[in-house]
Scaffold this motif. Sequence first.
Motif, mmCIF file in Angstrom:
data_model
loop_
_atom_site.group_PDB
_atom_site.id
_atom_site.type_symbol
_atom_site.label_atom_id
_atom_site.label_comp_id
_atom_site.label_asym_id
_atom_site.label_seq_id
_atom_site.Cartn_x
_atom_site.Cartn_y
_atom_site.Cartn_z
ATOM 1 N N UNK A 74 0.842 -1.209 0.000
ATOM 2 C CA UNK A 74 0.000 0.000 0.000
ATOM 3 C C UNK A 74 0.875 1.256 0.000
ATOM 4 N N UNK A 75 1.954 1.238 0.774
ATOM 5 C CA UNK A 75 2.889 2.377 0.795
ATOM 6 C C UNK A 75 3.514 2.605 -0.580
ATOM 7 N N UNK A 76 3.907 1.524 -1.229
ATOM 8 C CA UNK A 76 4.494 1.646 -2.566
ATOM 9 C C UNK A 76 3.484 2.215 -3.559
ATOM 10 N N UNK A 77 2.255 1.742 -3.483
ATOM 11 C CA UNK A 77 1.214 2.303 -4.342
ATOM 12 C C UNK A 77 1.095 3.812 -4.103
ATOM 13 N N UNK A 78 1.114 4.200 -2.853
ATOM 14 C CA UNK A 78 1.002 5.619 -2.508
ATOM 15 C C UNK A 78 2.161 6.422 -3.093
ATOM 16 N N UNK A 79 3.372 5.924 -2.901
ATOM 17 C CA UNK A 79 4.567 6.624 -3.428
ATOM 18 C C UNK A 79 4.550 6.694 -4.947
ATOM 19 N N UNK A 80 3.931 5.699 -5.585
ATOM 20 C CA UNK A 80 3.908 5.618 -7.038
ATOM 21 C C UNK A 80 2.697 6.346 -7.638
ATOM 22 N N UNK A 81 1.912 6.975 -6.767
ATOM 23 C CA UNK A 81 0.751 7.721 -7.250
ATOM 24 C C UNK A 81 -0.439 6.857 -7.608
ATOM 25 N N UNK A 82 -0.427 5.602 -7.214
ATOM 26 C CA UNK A 82 -1.521 4.685 -7.502
ATOM 27 C C UNK A 82 -2.483 4.699 -6.307
ATOM 28 N N UNK A 83 -3.217 5.792 -6.175
ATOM 29 C CA UNK A 83 -4.031 6.050 -4.994
ATOM 30 C C UNK A 83 -5.161 5.029 -4.848
ATOM 31 N N UNK A 84 -5.863 4.709 -5.931
ATOM 32 C CA UNK A 84 -6.965 3.755 -5.845
ATOM 33 C C UNK A 84 -6.468 2.409 -5.312
ATOM 34 N N UNK A 85 -5.325 1.919 -5.849
ATOM 35 C CA UNK A 85 -4.767 0.644 -5.381
ATOM 36 C C UNK A 85 -4.331 0.743 -3.916
ATOM 37 N N UNK A 86 -3.788 1.898 -3.540
ATOM 38 C CA UNK A 86 -3.368 2.113 -2.158
ATOM 39 C C UNK A 86 -4.566 1.993 -1.221
#
Length: 181
Positions: A74-86
């Motif tokens: 979830x943190x990686x998704x957040x850092x990568x701008x993948x908010x929905x996946x986060x």
Amino acid sequence: ILYRLVEVSVKMQDFESAEEYYEEFVSAAPHDTSRYLLRYKILRGQQAPLDEQIKVLEAYKEAEFTERWNYELALLYSKNGQIRQCVDTCDELELWFSEGKYVYKAMELKMQYKPLTPSQQEKYDKRFEKLSAETEEMPDIAAYADRTEDEDESDSVSEEGQDEQAVVESDSPKESTAVPN
């Protein structure tokens, strides 16, 4: 041992050795899901693109669903701008594990992008109540030590009395009592 060698090599930033130990680990234990974690640790240590790191943790998630590594995903998704996946991963974590360190961290991460559901918010607000209810008071060590010493003294006095009683009994003549048939 190979698992630890990979971790140590990554910490020392010796990625060539880490890769060699990783390959040995995979050939020795091809079905061990820890291989995903080792690959992720190597990629993270090398500061590889987030997409590569995410792919590895997604593969791990398919093989084994754990709190810590799904929170990391979830943190990686957040850092990568993948908010929905986060947000989806945070919700999934809460759904499967309900409470715990990583669940609360996931809730905090989710709150950066979207409000918690009412039930999540209630759970998040009450997260410290359970901890305080489960926590016992520390015993008074000094009182415990005093009580233990008193018990030891009373035990030794009663043992001395038993020893004296045994001596008196052994000095007294024994009466034989016949049991009628």
